[in-house]
Write a protein that holds these residues in place. Structure first.
Motif, PDB file in Angstrom:
ATOM      1  N   SER A 289     -13.974   5.265  41.742  1.00 15.98           N
ATOM      2  CA  SER A 289     -14.656   5.322  43.036  1.00 15.98           C
ATOM      3  C   SER A 289     -15.460   4.050  43.292  1.00 15.98           C
ATOM      4  O   SER A 289     -15.513   3.551  44.426  1.00 15.98           O
ATOM      5  CB  SER A 289     -15.574   6.548  43.085  1.00 15.98           C
ATOM      6  N   TRP A 290     -16.082   3.505  42.222  1.00 11.87           N
ATOM      7  CA  TRP A 290     -16.805   2.233  42.369  1.00 11.87           C
ATOM      8  C   TRP A 290     -15.870   1.138  42.884  1.00 11.87           C
ATOM      9  O   TRP A 290     -16.193   0.419  43.833  1.00 11.87           O
ATOM     10  CB  TRP A 290     -17.372   1.785  41.024  1.00 11.87           C
ATOM     11  N   ALA A 291     -14.712   1.008  42.217  1.00 15.88           N
ATOM     12  CA  ALA A 291     -13.767  -0.052  42.587  1.00 15.88           C
ATOM     13  C   ALA A 291     -13.286   0.132  44.016  1.00 15.88           C
ATOM     14  O   ALA A 291     -13.207  -0.827  44.800  1.00 15.88           O
ATOM     15  CB  ALA A 291     -12.583  -0.045  41.616  1.00 15.88           C
ATOM     16  N   GLN A 292     -12.969   1.373  44.384  1.00 18.51           N
ATOM     17  CA  GLN A 292     -12.430   1.623  45.721  1.00 18.51           C
ATOM     18  C   GLN A 292     -13.480   1.406  46.811  1.00 18.51           C
ATOM     19  O   GLN A 292     -13.191   0.830  47.864  1.00 18.51           O
ATOM     20  CB  GLN A 292     -11.878   3.045  45.773  1.00 18.51           C
ATOM     21  N   ALA A 293     -14.705   1.868  46.554  1.00 13.87           N
ATOM     22  CA  ALA A 293     -15.761   1.687  47.548  1.00 13.87           C
ATOM     23  C   ALA A 293     -16.068   0.203  47.752  1.00 13.87           C
ATOM     24  O   ALA A 293     -16.309  -0.248  48.883  1.00 13.87           O
ATOM     25  CB  ALA A 293     -17.024   2.430  47.120  1.00 13.87           C
ATOM     26  N   ALA A 294     -16.048  -0.565  46.653  1.00 13.64           N
ATOM     27  CA  ALA A 294     -16.289  -2.006  46.769  1.00 13.64           C
ATOM     28  C   ALA A 294     -15.205  -2.666  47.613  1.00 13.64           C
ATOM     29  O   ALA A 294     -15.495  -3.475  48.506  1.00 13.64           O
ATOM     30  CB  ALA A 294     -16.350  -2.635  45.374  1.00 13.64           C
TER      31      ALA A 294
ATOM     32  N   VAL B  61     -24.318   3.541  43.996  1.00 13.29           N
ATOM     33  CA  VAL B  61     -25.038   2.567  43.163  1.00 13.29           C
ATOM     34  C   VAL B  61     -24.053   1.728  42.350  1.00 13.29           C
ATOM     35  O   VAL B  61     -24.155   0.501  42.278  1.00 13.29           O
ATOM     36  CB  VAL B  61     -26.031   3.285  42.232  1.00 13.29           C
ATOM     37  N   GLY B  62     -23.073   2.378  41.733  1.00 11.21           N
ATOM     38  CA  GLY B  62     -22.097   1.669  40.916  1.00 11.21           C
ATOM     39  C   GLY B  62     -21.216   0.735  41.725  1.00 11.21           C
ATOM     40  O   GLY B  62     -20.866  -0.354  41.267  1.00 11.21           O
ATOM     41  N   ALA B  63     -20.854   1.153  42.941  1.00  6.56           N
ATOM     42  CA  ALA B  63     -20.012   0.307  43.790  1.00  6.56           C
ATOM     43  C   ALA B  63     -20.714  -1.004  44.130  1.00  6.56           C
ATOM     44  O   ALA B  63     -20.092  -2.063  44.210  1.00  6.56           O
ATOM     45  CB  ALA B  63     -19.644   1.057  45.066  1.00  6.56           C
ATOM     46  N   VAL B  64     -22.030  -0.922  44.303  1.00  7.79           N
ATOM     47  CA  VAL B  64     -22.799  -2.117  44.667  1.00  7.79           C
ATOM     48  C   VAL B  64     -23.063  -3.008  43.457  1.00  7.79           C
ATOM     49  O   VAL B  64     -22.982  -4.239  43.545  1.00  7.79           O
ATOM     50  CB  VAL B  64     -24.133  -1.704  45.330  1.00  7.79           C
ATOM     51  N   TYR B  65     -23.340  -2.401  42.285  1.00  6.45           N
ATOM     52  CA  TYR B  65     -23.856  -3.183  41.161  1.00  6.45           C
ATOM     53  C   TYR B  65     -22.917  -3.317  39.956  1.00  6.45           C
ATOM     54  O   TYR B  65     -23.188  -4.114  39.063  1.00  6.45           O
ATOM     55  CB  TYR B  65     -25.175  -2.570  40.669  1.00  6.45           C
ATOM     56  N   SER B  66     -21.828  -2.562  39.882  1.00  9.71           N
ATOM     57  CA  SER B  66     -21.033  -2.544  38.649  1.00  9.71           C
ATOM     58  C   SER B  66     -20.212  -3.808  38.412  1.00  9.71           C
ATOM     59  O   SER B  66     -19.939  -4.176  37.268  1.00  9.71           O
ATOM     60  CB  SER B  66     -20.099  -1.334  38.648  1.00  9.71           C
TER      61      SER B  66
ATOM     62  N   LEU C 141     -15.029  -9.511  64.175  1.00  7.01           N
ATOM     63  CA  LEU C 141     -15.264  -9.080  65.553  1.00  7.01           C
ATOM     64  C   LEU C 141     -16.627  -9.521  66.090  1.00  7.01           C
ATOM     65  O   LEU C 141     -16.751  -9.919  67.251  1.00  7.01           O
ATOM     66  CB  LEU C 141     -15.169  -7.558  65.655  1.00  7.01           C
ATOM     67  N   THR C 142     -17.662  -9.441  65.233  1.00  4.86           N
ATOM     68  CA  THR C 142     -19.033  -9.625  65.721  1.00  4.86           C
ATOM     69  C   THR C 142     -19.770 -10.817  65.108  1.00  4.86           C
ATOM     70  O   THR C 142     -20.798 -11.241  65.639  1.00  4.86           O
ATOM     71  CB  THR C 142     -19.870  -8.365  65.437  1.00  4.86           C
ATOM     72  N   GLY C 143     -19.293 -11.309  63.977  1.00  8.28           N
ATOM     73  CA  GLY C 143     -20.000 -12.384  63.282  1.00  8.28           C
ATOM     74  C   GLY C 143     -21.056 -11.876  62.319  1.00  8.28           C
ATOM     75  O   GLY C 143     -21.652 -12.648  61.564  1.00  8.28           O
ATOM     76  N   TYR C 144     -21.301 -10.535  62.294  1.00  2.02           N
ATOM     77  CA  TYR C 144     -22.308  -9.963  61.405  1.00  2.02           C
ATOM     78  C   TYR C 144     -21.666  -9.601  60.074  1.00  2.02           C
ATOM     79  O   TYR C 144     -20.640  -8.928  60.025  1.00  2.02           O
ATOM     80  CB  TYR C 144     -22.921  -8.709  62.033  1.00  2.02           C
ATOM     81  N   SER C 145     -22.278 -10.043  58.974  1.00  5.09           N
ATOM     82  CA  SER C 145     -21.733  -9.767  57.644  1.00  5.09           C
ATOM     83  C   SER C 145     -22.822  -9.214  56.728  1.00  5.09           C
ATOM     84  O   SER C 145     -23.894  -9.799  56.613  1.00  5.09           O
ATOM     85  CB  SER C 145     -21.148 -11.053  57.035  1.00  5.09           C
ATOM     86  N   ASN C 146     -22.519  -8.083  56.104  1.00  2.00           N
ATOM     87  CA  ASN C 146     -23.435  -7.468  55.139  1.00  2.00           C
ATOM     88  C   ASN C 146     -22.611  -6.584  54.197  1.00  2.00           C
ATOM     89  O   ASN C 146     -22.549  -5.362  54.366  1.00  2.00           O
ATOM     90  CB  ASN C 146     -24.504  -6.647  55.861  1.00  2.00           C
ATOM     91  N   PRO C 147     -21.949  -7.190  53.202  1.00  2.00           N
ATOM     92  CA  PRO C 147     -21.048  -6.420  52.324  1.00  2.00           C
ATOM     93  C   PRO C 147     -21.711  -5.214  51.674  1.00  2.00           C
ATOM     94  O   PRO C 147     -21.104  -4.140  51.593  1.00  2.00           O
ATOM     95  CB  PRO C 147     -20.624  -7.454  51.268  1.00  2.00           C
ATOM     96  N   THR C 148     -22.954  -5.367  51.211  1.00  2.87           N
ATOM     97  CA  THR C 148     -23.633  -4.258  50.536  1.00  2.87           C
ATOM     98  C   THR C 148     -23.783  -3.058  51.470  1.00  2.87           C
ATOM     99  O   THR C 148     -23.540  -1.910  51.075  1.00  2.87           O
ATOM    100  CB  THR C 148     -25.023  -4.696  50.034  1.00  2.87           C
ATOM    101  N   LEU C 149     -24.176  -3.318  52.710  1.00  2.00           N
ATOM    102  CA  LEU C 149     -24.332  -2.237  53.679  1.00  2.00           C
ATOM    103  C   LEU C 149     -23.026  -1.485  53.880  1.00  2.00           C
ATOM    104  O   LEU C 149     -22.996  -0.249  53.893  1.00  2.00           O
ATOM    105  CB  LEU C 149     -24.814  -2.805  55.015  1.00  2.00           C
ATOM    106  N   TRP C 150     -21.910  -2.221  53.992  1.00  2.31           N
ATOM    107  CA  TRP C 150     -20.629  -1.569  54.291  1.00  2.31           C
ATOM    108  C   TRP C 150     -20.039  -0.887  53.060  1.00  2.31           C
ATOM    109  O   TRP C 150     -19.288   0.082  53.185  1.00  2.31           O
ATOM    110  CB  TRP C 150     -19.659  -2.581  54.897  1.00  2.31           C
ATOM    111  N   ILE C 151     -20.373  -1.366  51.869  1.00  4.92           N
ATOM    112  CA  ILE C 151     -19.973  -0.643  50.649  1.00  4.92           C
ATOM    113  C   ILE C 151     -20.675   0.711  50.610  1.00  4.92           C
ATOM    114  O   ILE C 151     -20.060   1.741  50.315  1.00  4.92           O
ATOM    115  CB  ILE C 151     -20.303  -1.474  49.389  1.00  4.92           C
ATOM    116  N   ILE C 152     -21.973   0.707  50.917  1.00  3.37           N
ATOM    117  CA  ILE C 152     -22.739   1.957  50.956  1.00  3.37           C
ATOM    118  C   ILE C 152     -22.179   2.891  52.034  1.00  3.37           C
ATOM    119  O   ILE C 152     -21.998   4.094  51.809  1.00  3.37           O
ATOM    120  CB  ILE C 152     -24.229   1.665  51.215  1.00  3.37           C
TER     121      ILE C 152
END
Length: 311
Positions: A72-77, A288-293, A90-101
């Protein structure tokens, strides 16, 4: 991602041979476990008590729980990166951590509805995924040509050989085998179990891994460097937004099953807890694991490990 990582360590033709043969071998135990589920109406980890005993079945249940959380960590990342790529395009806004969550939170929301939520989502997702991947394959054949893709030279590597690729494909099937009964216990007939599990898994894996190998082959055939971040590769071959959509939808499809089955593994050992409360706890751990593992950096090693464990 798996199919991408095979190229150019082996040629595209060799990769497809490994994928097809690995699927044929891998779906045998996967389908048989599904048959057991259909006949007994039990989830896999409850069925495992017949082999290991009630207390002995705790070990495979806990191994399955840990492995599915890591999946699940790998897939969510991957899903979060794909979503970030599409939204930033589309928008120019980037926040990978937010979208992983966000990806994992959406997965948990679907998983809370258990088998009904999974069945409803899968029907929509699979049609969209197949259509987009079909377009990618058509693009490769019509615009670039199979001759060029088949002609991409092999760059020998110790980390990817024909045998390792075959092993990875089989290992991937084995990693899903322990979930076979979880879903097929809801099948109405033995034929549905065999065709749905064996045929469905084989076709889905050949299409997805084959498309991954195809896409890296397209890059190399066009004289571009290999790239192993799926959303970026989709962008490079002209399917940027569609690629982000297909990655996100496929990630959710597989990830929901991880959360559901890991919850069932926990309940096999501790049946007094409620399904929804455990699914929520596992969902938080997965976020948590998807963001930090950092699991994507060791993806092939991870798949090899779980293949060995489940074998």
């Amino acid at each position: 991602l798996t199919g991408m990582l095979f190229i150019p360590g082996i040629t595209f033709a060799t990769a497809m041979q490994a994928i097809v043969l690995g699927c044929i071998i891998g779906i045998i135990p996967l389908t048989l476990v599904g048959v057991i589920g259909q006949k007994t109406g039990l989830v896999t980890m409850v069925v495992s008590r017949a082999t290991f005993g009630v207390k002995g079945a705790i070990l495979p249940s806990m191994i399955n729980l840990v492995i599915l959380i890591a999946w699940s960590w790998a897939q969510a990342a991957l899903g979060g990166l794909a979503l970030d790529h599409g939204i930033s395009t589309l928008t120019g806004y980037s926040n990978p951590t937010l979208w992983i969550i966000f990806t994992e939170a959406f997965v948990v929301l679907v998983a809370l509805y258990a088998i009904k939520g999974i069945a409803m989502y899968e029907k929509v997702a699979m049609v969209a995924i197949a259509a987009i991947m079909g377009a990618v394959i058509y693009e490769a054949v019509a615009v670039i040509g199979m001759d060029k893709i088949l002609g991409v030279a092999q760059v020998p590597s110790e980390s990817v050989t024909a045998l390792i690729a075959f092993d990875i494909v089989v290992a991937t099937a084995l990693s899903w085998t322990v979930m076979g009964a979880d879903y097929n216990r809801n099948c109405k007939s033995l034929a549905a179990t065999v065709v749905g599990t064996g045929g469905g898994y084989a076709l889905g894996t050949i299409l997805s891994m084959g498309s991954g190998a195809f896409m890296v082959g397209m890059l190399l055939a066009n004289g571009m460097p290999a790239n192993y971040e799926p959303s970026q590769v989709f962008d490079q071959i002209g399917f940027g937004l569609a690629g982000s959509v297909v990655i996100f939808m496929s990630i959710v499809a597989a990830n929901v099953m991880c959360v559901y089955s890991s919850t069932m593994s926990f309940l096999n050992t501790f049946p007094k807890f409620s399904y929804k409360s455990i699914a929520l706890v596992i969902g938080v751990i997965c976020i948590v694991g998807a963001v930090y593992s950092g699991i994507l950096a060791r993806f092939l090693a991870f798949v090899g490990l779980i293949g060995s464990l489940f074998l």
